[in-house]
Design a protein around this motif. Structure first.
Motif, PDB file in Angstrom:
ATOM      1  N   VAL A 224       0.848  -1.201   0.000  1.00  5.80           N
ATOM      2  CA  VAL A 224       0.000   0.000   0.000  1.00  5.80           C
ATOM      3  C   VAL A 224       0.879   1.246   0.000  1.00  5.80           C
ATOM      4  CG1 VAL A 224      -1.655   1.342   1.376  1.00  5.80           C
ATOM      5  CG2 VAL A 224      -1.913  -1.133   1.154  1.00  5.80           C
ATOM      6  N   THR A 225       0.592   2.179  -0.890  1.00  4.43           N
ATOM      7  CA  THR A 225       1.339   3.439  -0.920  1.00  4.43           C
ATOM      8  C   THR A 225       0.723   4.427   0.064  1.00  4.43           C
ATOM      9  OG1 THR A 225      -0.033   4.488  -2.622  1.00  4.43           O
ATOM     10  CG2 THR A 225       1.801   3.080  -3.379  1.00  4.43           C
ATOM     11  N   PHE A 226       1.489   5.447   0.427  1.00  4.21           N
ATOM     12  CA  PHE A 226       0.966   6.453   1.352  1.00  4.21           C
ATOM     13  C   PHE A 226      -0.208   7.196   0.720  1.00  4.21           C
ATOM     14  CE2 PHE A 226       1.158  10.681   3.491  1.00  4.21           C
ATOM     15  CZ  PHE A 226       0.818  10.247   4.764  1.00  4.21           C
ATOM     16  N   GLN A 227      -0.130   7.439  -0.575  1.00  5.84           N
ATOM     17  CA  GLN A 227      -1.230   8.107  -1.256  1.00  5.84           C
ATOM     18  C   GLN A 227      -2.515   7.281  -1.177  1.00  5.84           C
ATOM     19  OE1 GLN A 227      -0.346   9.363  -5.224  1.00  5.84           O
ATOM     20  NE2 GLN A 227      -2.453   9.927  -5.708  1.00  5.84           N
ATOM     21  N   GLU A 228      -2.420   5.978  -1.357  1.00  2.05           N
ATOM     22  CA  GLU A 228      -3.597   5.117  -1.237  1.00  2.05           C
ATOM     23  C   GLU A 228      -4.130   5.117   0.200  1.00  2.05           C
ATOM     24  OE1 GLU A 228      -2.400   1.900  -4.763  1.00  2.05           O
ATOM     25  OE2 GLU A 228      -1.768   1.573  -2.675  1.00  2.05           O
ATOM     26  N   PHE A 229      -3.221   5.132   1.156  1.00  2.00           N
ATOM     27  CA  PHE A 229      -3.616   5.180   2.560  1.00  2.00           C
ATOM     28  C   PHE A 229      -4.399   6.460   2.863  1.00  2.00           C
ATOM     29  CE2 PHE A 229      -2.158   6.145   7.070  1.00  2.00           C
ATOM     30  CZ  PHE A 229      -3.055   5.275   7.677  1.00  2.00           C
ATOM     31  N   VAL A 230      -3.922   7.600   2.350  1.00  2.72           N
ATOM     32  CA  VAL A 230      -4.617   8.872   2.547  1.00  2.72           C
ATOM     33  C   VAL A 230      -6.005   8.830   1.905  1.00  2.72           C
ATOM     34  CG1 VAL A 230      -4.598  11.336   1.945  1.00  2.72           C
ATOM     35  CG2 VAL A 230      -2.525  10.243   2.836  1.00  2.72           C
ATOM     36  N   GLN A 231      -6.082   8.283   0.694  1.00  2.00           N
ATOM     37  CA  GLN A 231      -7.378   8.185   0.023  1.00  2.00           C
ATOM     38  C   GLN A 231      -8.354   7.340   0.837  1.00  2.00           C
ATOM     39  OE1 GLN A 231      -5.926   6.634  -3.729  1.00  2.00           O
ATOM     40  NE2 GLN A 231      -6.227   8.614  -4.768  1.00  2.00           N
ATOM     41  N   TYR A 232      -7.834   6.274   1.413  1.00  2.00           N
ATOM     42  CA  TYR A 232      -8.659   5.409   2.265  1.00  2.00           C
ATOM     43  C   TYR A 232      -9.190   6.183   3.477  1.00  2.00           C
ATOM     44  CZ  TYR A 232      -9.261   2.013   6.111  1.00  2.00           C
ATOM     45  OH  TYR A 232      -9.713   1.305   7.194  1.00  2.00           O
ATOM     46  N   LYS A 309       4.783  15.084   0.107  1.00  2.00           N
ATOM     47  CA  LYS A 309       5.198  15.776  -1.113  1.00  2.00           C
ATOM     48  C   LYS A 309       4.379  15.333  -2.322  1.00  2.00           C
ATOM     49  CE  LYS A 309       9.345  16.831  -3.833  1.00  2.00           C
ATOM     50  NZ  LYS A 309      10.810  16.598  -3.950  1.00  2.00           N
ATOM     51  N   ASN A 310       4.037  14.059  -2.393  1.00  2.00           N
ATOM     52  CA  ASN A 310       3.317  13.534  -3.554  1.00  2.00           C
ATOM     53  C   ASN A 310       1.802  13.444  -3.337  1.00  2.00           C
ATOM     54  OD1 ASN A 310       5.712  13.155  -5.077  1.00  2.00           O
ATOM     55  ND2 ASN A 310       6.102  11.231  -3.997  1.00  2.00           N
ATOM     56  N   ILE A 311       1.327  14.025  -2.251  1.00  2.00           N
ATOM     57  CA  ILE A 311      -0.116  14.065  -1.992  1.00  2.00           C
ATOM     58  C   ILE A 311      -0.666  15.370  -2.568  1.00  2.00           C
ATOM     59  CG2 ILE A 311      -1.924  13.977  -0.244  1.00  2.00           C
ATOM     60  CD1 ILE A 311      -0.243  11.423  -0.488  1.00  2.00           C
ATOM     61  N   SER A 312      -1.701  15.271  -3.369  1.00  2.00           N
ATOM     62  CA  SER A 312      -2.251  16.464  -4.031  1.00  2.00           C
ATOM     63  C   SER A 312      -2.831  17.431  -3.008  1.00  2.00           C
ATOM     64  CB  SER A 312      -3.346  16.056  -5.014  1.00  2.00           C
ATOM     65  OG  SER A 312      -4.498  15.619  -4.308  1.00  2.00           O
ATOM     66  N   PRO A 313      -2.881  18.735  -3.337  1.00  2.00           N
ATOM     67  CA  PRO A 313      -3.500  19.718  -2.433  1.00  2.00           C
ATOM     68  C   PRO A 313      -4.933  19.353  -2.056  1.00  2.00           C
ATOM     69  CG  PRO A 313      -2.272  20.842  -4.156  1.00  2.00           C
ATOM     70  CD  PRO A 313      -2.263  19.380  -4.512  1.00  2.00           C
ATOM     71  N   PHE A 314      -5.661  18.751  -2.981  1.00  2.00           N
ATOM     72  CA  PHE A 314      -7.042  18.351  -2.705  1.00  2.00           C
ATOM     73  C   PHE A 314      -7.099  17.365  -1.537  1.00  2.00           C
ATOM     74  CE2 PHE A 314     -10.410  15.178  -3.387  1.00  2.00           C
ATOM     75  CZ  PHE A 314     -11.530  15.994  -3.351  1.00  2.00           C
ATOM     76  N   TYR A 315      -6.260  16.332  -1.568  1.00  2.00           N
ATOM     77  CA  TYR A 315      -6.268  15.332  -0.502  1.00  2.00           C
ATOM     78  C   TYR A 315      -5.592  15.849   0.763  1.00  2.00           C
ATOM     79  CZ  TYR A 315      -8.273  11.697  -3.414  1.00  2.00           C
ATOM     80  OH  TYR A 315      -9.138  10.961  -4.181  1.00  2.00           O
ATOM     81  N   GLN A 316      -4.625  16.738   0.625  1.00  2.00           N
ATOM     82  CA  GLN A 316      -4.022  17.352   1.805  1.00  2.00           C
ATOM     83  C   GLN A 316      -5.065  18.131   2.599  1.00  2.00           C
ATOM     84  OE1 GLN A 316      -0.512  19.678   1.022  1.00  2.00           O
ATOM     85  NE2 GLN A 316       0.612  17.978   0.097  1.00  2.00           N
ATOM     86  N   LYS A 317      -5.889  18.878   1.876  1.00  2.00           N
ATOM     87  CA  LYS A 317      -6.916  19.680   2.551  1.00  2.00           C
ATOM     88  C   LYS A 317      -7.953  18.791   3.222  1.00  2.00           C
ATOM     89  CE  LYS A 317     -10.013  23.594   1.775  1.00  2.00           C
ATOM     90  NZ  LYS A 317     -10.491  24.595   0.791  1.00  2.00           N
ATOM     91  N   LYS A 318      -8.381  17.740   2.535  1.00  2.00           N
ATOM     92  CA  LYS A 318      -9.368  16.836   3.133  1.00  2.00           C
ATOM     93  C   LYS A 318      -8.800  16.157   4.381  1.00  2.00           C
ATOM     94  CE  LYS A 318     -12.118  14.372   0.472  1.00  2.00           C
ATOM     95  NZ  LYS A 318     -13.439  15.062   0.537  1.00  2.00           N
ATOM     96  N   LEU A 319      -7.518  15.778   4.331  1.00  2.00           N
ATOM     97  CA  LEU A 319      -6.903  15.121   5.488  1.00  2.00           C
ATOM     98  C   LEU A 319      -6.753  16.108   6.644  1.00  2.00           C
ATOM     99  CD1 LEU A 319      -5.787  12.241   6.067  1.00  2.00           C
ATOM    100  CD2 LEU A 319      -3.511  13.171   5.643  1.00  2.00           C
ATOM    101  N   LEU A 320      -6.397  17.351   6.333  1.00  2.00           N
ATOM    102  CA  LEU A 320      -6.280  18.371   7.373  1.00  2.00           C
ATOM    103  C   LEU A 320      -7.628  18.589   8.058  1.00  2.00           C
ATOM    104  CD1 LEU A 320      -4.523  20.479   8.824  1.00  2.00           C
ATOM    105  CD2 LEU A 320      -5.146  22.107   7.029  1.00  2.00           C
ATOM    106  N   TYR A 337       4.624  22.544   5.152  1.00  2.00           N
ATOM    107  CA  TYR A 337       4.819  21.839   3.890  1.00  2.00           C
ATOM    108  C   TYR A 337       3.495  21.571   3.170  1.00  2.00           C
ATOM    109  CZ  TYR A 337       3.818  17.850   7.016  1.00  2.00           C
ATOM    110  OH  TYR A 337       3.255  17.006   7.928  1.00  2.00           O
ATOM    111  N   LEU A 338       2.357  21.784   3.805  1.00  2.00           N
ATOM    112  CA  LEU A 338       1.082  21.513   3.161  1.00  2.00           C
ATOM    113  C   LEU A 338       0.791  22.537   2.055  1.00  2.00           C
ATOM    114  CD1 LEU A 338      -1.392  20.498   6.006  1.00  2.00           C
ATOM    115  CD2 LEU A 338      -0.027  19.039   4.513  1.00  2.00           C
ATOM    116  N   ARG A 339       0.135  22.065   1.023  1.00  2.00           N
ATOM    117  CA  ARG A 339      -0.296  22.925  -0.086  1.00  2.00           C
ATOM    118  C   ARG A 339      -1.798  22.734  -0.234  1.00  2.00           C
ATOM    119  NH1 ARG A 339       1.193  20.216  -4.150  1.00  2.00           N
ATOM    120  NH2 ARG A 339       1.997  18.420  -2.995  1.00  2.00           N
ATOM    121  N   THR A 340      -2.550  23.467   0.604  1.00  2.00           N
ATOM    122  CA  THR A 340      -3.993  23.250   0.640  1.00  2.00           C
ATOM    123  C   THR A 340      -4.782  24.290  -0.160  1.00  2.00           C
ATOM    124  OG1 THR A 340      -4.098  24.525   2.705  1.00  2.00           O
ATOM    125  CG2 THR A 340      -3.882  22.129   2.899  1.00  2.00           C
ATOM    126  N   ARG A 341      -4.082  25.183  -0.851  1.00  2.00           N
ATOM    127  CA  ARG A 341      -4.795  26.219  -1.624  1.00  2.00           C
ATOM    128  C   ARG A 341      -4.577  25.998  -3.117  1.00  2.00           C
ATOM    129  NH1 ARG A 341      -3.591  31.801   1.740  1.00  2.00           N
ATOM    130  NH2 ARG A 341      -4.603  31.150   3.690  1.00  2.00           N
TER     131      ARG A 341
END
Length: 341
Positions: A224-232, A309-320, A337-341
């Motif tokens: 499982v990648t970290f990106q998949e984990f965040v999506q989950y 770094k490889n998590i999109s701003p869209f998913y960063q914002k949802k996780l935040l 380091y977050l890019r939520t905008r």
């Protein structure tokens, strides 16, 4: 002039009634001991609350900085609860399964996975073990997590729960939310020995969040990648189907800090001095030494930044948004380091 006999009788009756009233009010205001709960103070001696020591400033001078820090955290938590919570509810026994009880030292500890909870469980096993254990690090990590080695608050009756919540020193240790999350991912999804987690969660994540999974990944769930984990995590279906696993559940959902009044909020970032402060307050500093970390690589802000770094701003914002309450309640800033905008 001598008082008439009738007046003397009236005065004696009044004084006797007053004495009875005084004795009655003393009896109803004396704290009761719940059935099955032992007093921890020695007969004939007054026992000061550990919080009087902590917040009245009569501890040894070297604790003054720790006193100010711990008191400040408690005040921040109380203010954040007032500002960001609206509804209060009654706690159920299920809510209390993470609260470990040490009756011997009048302690309640809410354990949070990935915040030194293994070493805290080891330490409490020494404190409650009646000499069976003396060195926390001699206790295998697997044994520290065995259900039944330590008692949780959910095991007691309602009256016993309330008595302990009123009178025991309650503490919790917290950590920067995304560093804790990355630590959980690294431990549960990148270690080959965690096959149970791979099967239980990895296969589900791969099946739901990977475009074209191969048969091995679907069977083993060990890549499982970290990106998949965040999506989950941010997928609304995840929490509808079942609660989060404790390793990535939010601290406010595990420990209910706006419903339970924690006396001490320790932090992973200042783990050793905070742990020693708790042991001093419990009167156990001479009994056990909290273990120092032996990890050569710890998940810190720099490592978390690399994972995000490889998590999109869209998913960063949802996780935040998902972990926002932990940031607010425990006074952690939004990572730069977050890019939520």
């Amino acid at each position: 002039m001598r008082m008439p006999r009738g007046g003397r009788l009236f005065l004696a009756t009044c004084l006797g009634s007053l004495l009875v009233l005084v004795l009655f009010f003393q009896s109803i205001t004396k704290p009761a001991v719940e059935p099955g709960v032992k007093r921890s103070n020695t007969p004939g001696k007054s026992r000061r609350s550990p919080l009087q020591t902590l917040y009245n400033g009569d501890q040894q001078s070297e604790l003054s900085a720790a006193q100010r820090s711990l008191q400040g955290r408690r005040e921040v938590l109380e203010q954040a609860c007032l500002s960001h919570t609206r509804k209060r509810r009654v706690l159920s026994p299920e809510d209390l399964k993470h609260l470990i009880v040490d009756d011997k030292h009048s302690l309640i500890y809410c354990y949070v996975p990935k915040v030194a909870c293994t070493n805290w469980k080891r330490t409490l096993m020494v404190l409650t073990g009646d000499g069976r254990y003396t060195d926390p690090l001699a206790i295998p990590a697997s044994e520290a997590h065995v259900a039944g080695n330590l008692h949780t608050l959910s095991e007691f009756s309602v009256s016993e729960i309330n008595q302990r919540l009123r009178s025991y020193l309650k503490f919790v240790f917290v950590r920067e939310p995304f560093e804790r999350l990355v630590s959980a991912y690294r431990n549960k999804f990148t270690r080959s020995y965690n096959t149970a987690f791979h099967k239980r969660y990895g296969t589900k994540i791969v099946r739901r969040h990977r475009a074209e999974p191969d048969s091995e990944a679907l069977e083993k769930g060990n890549d499982v990648t970290f990106q998949e984990f965040v999506q989950y995590l941010v997928d609304p279906r995840t929490q509808r189907e079942e609660p989060f696993n404790e390793h990535w559940e939010r601290v406010h959902s595990l420990c209910h800090p706006c419903l339970i009044h924690y006396d001490v909020v320790g932090k992973y970032e200042t783990l050793e001095p905070d742990a020693q402060a708790v042991l001093r307050l419990a009167g156990a500093a001479g009994t056990v030494q909290f273990p120092t970390s032996s990890k050569s690589v710890r998940t810190d802000g720099d490592m978390a930044a690399r994972f995000f770094k490889n998590i999109s701003p869209f998913y960063q914002k949802k996780l935040l948004n998902l972990y926002r309450m932990d940031f607010l309640l425990f006074n952690y800033s939004t990572p730069q380091y977050l890019r939520t905008r």
